[in-house]
Motif scaffolding. Structure first.
Motif, PDB file in Angstrom:
ATOM      1  N   GLU A  56      41.258 -10.817   6.234  1.00  0.00           N
ATOM      2  CA  GLU A  56      40.945  -9.533   6.017  1.00  0.00           C
ATOM      3  C   GLU A  56      41.486  -8.439   7.112  1.00  0.00           C
ATOM      4  O   GLU A  56      40.846  -7.443   7.270  1.00  0.00           O
ATOM      5  N   GLU A  57      42.318  -9.052   7.855  1.00  0.00           N
ATOM      6  CA  GLU A  57      42.754  -8.146   9.046  1.00  0.00           C
ATOM      7  C   GLU A  57      41.796  -7.535   9.876  1.00  0.00           C
ATOM      8  O   GLU A  57      41.773  -6.381  10.163  1.00  0.00           O
ATOM      9  N   ARG A  58      40.933  -8.433  10.352  1.00  0.00           N
ATOM     10  CA  ARG A  58      39.908  -8.055  11.182  1.00  0.00           C
ATOM     11  C   ARG A  58      40.201  -7.705  12.483  1.00  0.00           C
ATOM     12  O   ARG A  58      39.384  -6.733  13.126  1.00  0.00           O
ATOM     13  N   TRP A  59      41.532  -8.035  13.002  1.00  0.00           N
ATOM     14  CA  TRP A  59      41.785  -7.473  14.078  1.00  0.00           C
ATOM     15  C   TRP A  59      42.049  -5.908  14.018  1.00  0.00           C
ATOM     16  O   TRP A  59      41.883  -5.174  15.326  1.00  0.00           O
ATOM     17  N   LYS A 109      30.370  -2.996  18.703  1.00  0.00           N
ATOM     18  CA  LYS A 109      29.547  -3.071  17.439  1.00  0.00           C
ATOM     19  C   LYS A 109      30.977  -3.638  16.481  1.00  0.00           C
ATOM     20  O   LYS A 109      30.229  -4.452  15.568  1.00  0.00           O
ATOM     21  N   MET A 110      32.013  -3.513  16.686  1.00  0.00           N
ATOM     22  CA  MET A 110      32.988  -4.047  15.903  1.00  0.00           C
ATOM     23  C   MET A 110      32.826  -5.587  15.900  1.00  0.00           C
ATOM     24  O   MET A 110      33.114  -6.659  14.845  1.00  0.00           O
ATOM     25  N   SER A 111      32.678  -6.056  17.075  1.00  0.00           N
ATOM     26  CA  SER A 111      32.444  -7.665  17.436  1.00  0.00           C
ATOM     27  C   SER A 111      31.183  -8.111  16.580  1.00  0.00           C
ATOM     28  O   SER A 111      31.340  -9.111  16.070  1.00  0.00           O
ATOM     29  N   ASP A 112      30.083  -7.164  16.492  1.00  0.00           N
ATOM     30  CA  ASP A 112      29.048  -7.657  15.853  1.00  0.00           C
ATOM     31  C   ASP A 112      29.374  -7.686  14.403  1.00  0.00           C
ATOM     32  O   ASP A 112      28.896  -8.606  13.599  1.00  0.00           O
ATOM     33  N   ILE A 113      30.033  -6.814  13.841  1.00  0.00           N
ATOM     34  CA  ILE A 113      30.632  -6.980  12.427  1.00  0.00           C
ATOM     35  C   ILE A 113      31.328  -8.125  12.295  1.00  0.00           C
ATOM     36  O   ILE A 113      31.158  -8.560  10.844  1.00  0.00           O
ATOM     37  N   ILE A 114      32.342  -8.505  12.899  1.00  0.00           N
ATOM     38  CA  ILE A 114      33.105  -9.698  12.734  1.00  0.00           C
ATOM     39  C   ILE A 114      32.084 -10.876  12.618  1.00  0.00           C
ATOM     40  O   ILE A 114      32.278 -11.736  11.851  1.00  0.00           O
ATOM     41  N   ARG A 115      31.099 -10.975  13.794  1.00  0.00           N
ATOM     42  CA  ARG A 115      30.367 -11.969  13.655  1.00  0.00           C
ATOM     43  C   ARG A 115      29.389 -12.086  12.484  1.00  0.00           C
ATOM     44  O   ARG A 115      29.188 -13.221  12.083  1.00  0.00           O
ATOM     45  N   GLY A 116      29.100 -10.884  12.004  1.00  0.00           N
ATOM     46  CA  GLY A 116      28.412 -10.945  10.786  1.00  0.00           C
ATOM     47  C   GLY A 116      28.946 -11.673   9.461  1.00  0.00           C
ATOM     48  O   GLY A 116      28.387 -11.807   8.397  1.00  0.00           O
ATOM     49  N   ARG A 117      30.385 -11.496   9.730  1.00  0.00           N
ATOM     50  CA  ARG A 117      31.144 -12.064   8.433  1.00  0.00           C
ATOM     51  C   ARG A 117      31.624 -13.549   8.760  1.00  0.00           C
ATOM     52  O   ARG A 117      31.718 -14.119   7.903  1.00  0.00           O
ATOM     53  N   THR A 118      31.817 -13.844   9.814  1.00  0.00           N
ATOM     54  CA  THR A 118      32.306 -15.211  10.120  1.00  0.00           C
ATOM     55  C   THR A 118      31.360 -16.185  10.624  1.00  0.00           C
ATOM     56  O   THR A 118      31.531 -17.411  10.677  1.00  0.00           O
ATOM     57  N   TYR A 119      30.274 -15.626  11.229  1.00  0.00           N
ATOM     58  CA  TYR A 119      29.129 -16.571  11.693  1.00  0.00           C
ATOM     59  C   TYR A 119      29.618 -17.470  12.834  1.00  0.00           C
ATOM     60  O   TYR A 119      29.149 -18.536  13.172  1.00  0.00           O
TER      61      TYR A 119
END
Length: 513
Positions: A294-297, A457-467
């Motif tokens: 999902e191009e999370r980078w 915050k972006m790190s939190d968002i990624i963790r929220g999707r990848t666990y």
């Protein structure tokens, strides 16, 4: 580097039991929520989960978390044994992460609604308009379509046609939490989810533009009440919340359930033996999941840009403010010194995150000032207080005879200060000021409290999707380290430029400070 390698080794080689089959002894007894009384329970802050946790788990130890991402990581890591969550959210979490499941018996039955500001005629009108739209989509079948999409498994259908920021009937501002899958989250760099879909369709239907704001769940009602937004995405309706906000008609129904590790549930029917993978394969899979998929980078790049922007502008304006306060104090006016003392003591005694929330939710509430601008104002004020004290200490360390000698040579007081006093003082205060700049950089990690999507915050968002926590957190720490290193290099160059002795030696003997 040793800590990084140790962390990778611990993460890679720590046995994960959740993918293995349970033994017969483990599956002999059906697990209920009562089995978790006395264990560690996670609680989502600013929700009624706390009250229900106390009620159903009176003998437990409680740990508080700001969102589902942190609780999920803590649950998988064994830091907590269970947590209470909304059933719709837990369904989505279980679909994405088979290591997390939930006990099917509900502790409560809830309804979920959008919330509007209370006691505001315009908001009442908007709420009625929204309720009419909900009635319409329920009658024409659109509501069922939305429900099937976001609680289904076809990821291709999970897209939202977001309206632009302006519309023929104006713009509405909606506050959300982008770690609340399936209701509101980030996918392919865009806001999607059940709630976002409903809001977007409402705006298209009624001719509104849409601007979304992002805060932690605990800050959504304060952000709404402050007047920054017209309404917020769904939350479960409670009597206490009804005292503060006006709820729309119910959008969905569900209840509170207990989230646990899949391996802990009876029968273990969901547990499937996992294929053993090597060190580098597991590392590559995790990297792909956290950054490539999902191009999370791009989220990291976007967050990094916001962090740099806030830091640079805050330092520039903060330096100007610091110098201004110093010069104001040099007037030797008792009133000027008193004003400066009050300002410095007030700012030094106020935590940065509290200062930001006061500015955002009180001082600039309803002003339309972008959250990033509010953050820059807050950090500028904070840096000005500390920076002025650092500069003052450096200036006072210079022998008064220096100024007297300059005056005797025919220089004015202003020329004496600019040409002789300040350059010498800078050699003393720049090393300390560098540390304060780095502290400011690290303090920007709290701007997520006021609807800013920075690096943290972006790190939190990624963790929220990848666990997963490893790559997002390590990457965030690494970028903060790199930025702090750049600050050190820049300030070292400035110090070498200011220090006449080092400049005369061609910067060959100047050491770190």
């Amino acid at each position: 580097m040793l800590f990084l390698l140790a962390g990778i080794a611990a993460w890679i080689f720590t046995p994960v039991k959740r993918n293995g089959k349970s033994s017969p002894a483990e599956t002999a007894k059906e697990v209920t929520y009562k089995d978790y009384d006395g264990k560690k329970i996670g609680i989502l802050t600013a929700t009624n989960m706390e009250e229900e946790s106390f009620k159903y788990f009176p003998n437990s130890e409680y740990l508080y978390f700001d969102g589902y991402p942190n609780m999920n990581v803590a649950l998988l890591a064994g830091e907590i044994d269970a947590y209470l969550g909304d059933e719709p959210a837990l369904k989505s979490i279980h679909a994405a992460e088979k290591g997390i499941d939930y006990i099917k018996d509900r502790l409560t039955n809830n309804r979920y609604s959008f919330a509007f500001r209370k006691d505001d005629p315009e908001e009442l009108k908007l709420c009625r308009e929204f309720n009419a739209f909900l009635k319409k989509i329920k009658e024409d079948g659109t509501y069922e379509e939305i429900d099937r999409t976001w609680f289904g498994t076809d990821e291709k259908k999970k897209v939202v046609d977001l309206p632009g920021p302006t519309g023929e009937n104006g713009t509405i501002h909606v506050v959300t939490t982008s770690t609340d899958e399936p209701f509101s989250y980030i996918k392919d760099g865009k806001n999607v989810g059940y709630d976002i879909d409903v809001v977007a369709r409402f705006c298209h239907d009624r001719g509104y533009g849409l601007e979304l704001g992002e805060v932690d769940f605990s800050a959504r009602i304060p952000a709404l009440v402050s007047g920054m937004y017209e309404f917020t995405t769904t939350m479960n309706v409670t009597p206490e919340r009804e005292e503060s906000v006006l709820f729309s008609d119910p959008v969905s129904e569900g209840g509170i359930v207990v989230a646990v590790r899949s391996e802990d549930l009876a029968a273990g029917s969901a547990a499937v033996p996992s294929e053993e993978k090597g060190f580098f394969q597991k590392l590559a899979d995790s990297f792909e999941k956290n950054f490539i998929r999902e191009e999370r980078w791009k989220l990291i790049v976007k967050g990094l840009g916001m962090t740099v922007l806030i830091t640079v502008l805050s330092v520039v304006f903060g330096m100007i403010l610091s110098l201004g306060i110093c010069l104001f104090r040099r007037t030797e006016s008792p009133l000027a010194n008193r004003i400066c003392d009050i300002y410095v003591r007030l700012l030094q005694g106020t935590p940065t995150v509290v200062l930001l929330m006061i500015l955002y939710y009180l001082v600039f509430a309803g002003s339309g000032l972008p959250p990033a601008a509010v953050a820059i104002v807050g950090f500028t004020l904070n840096f000005g207080a500390y920076g002025s004290e650092i500069m003052r200490s450096g200036i006072e360390s210079i022998d008064p005879g220096q100024q007297e000698a300059a005056l005797a040579l025919g220089y004015s007081e202003r020329q004496a200060f600019r040409k002789f006093i300040f350059p010498q003082a800078a050699v003393h205060f720049l090393p300390v000021l560098r540390g304060e700049m780095i502290n400011l950089l690290k303090s920007t990690s709290v701007v997520g409290y006021i609807a800013i999507q920075d690096l943290t915050k972006m790190s939190d968002i990624i963790r929220g999707r990848t666990y997963e926590a490893f790559f997002p957190l390590i990457t965030t720490a690494l970028f903060y380290f790199i930025l702090a290193w750049f600050i050190t290099l820049i300030m070292k160059a400035v110090l070498n430029r200011v220090d006449i002795r080092k400049r005369n030696k061609g910067n060959k003997t100047g050491g770190d400070f």
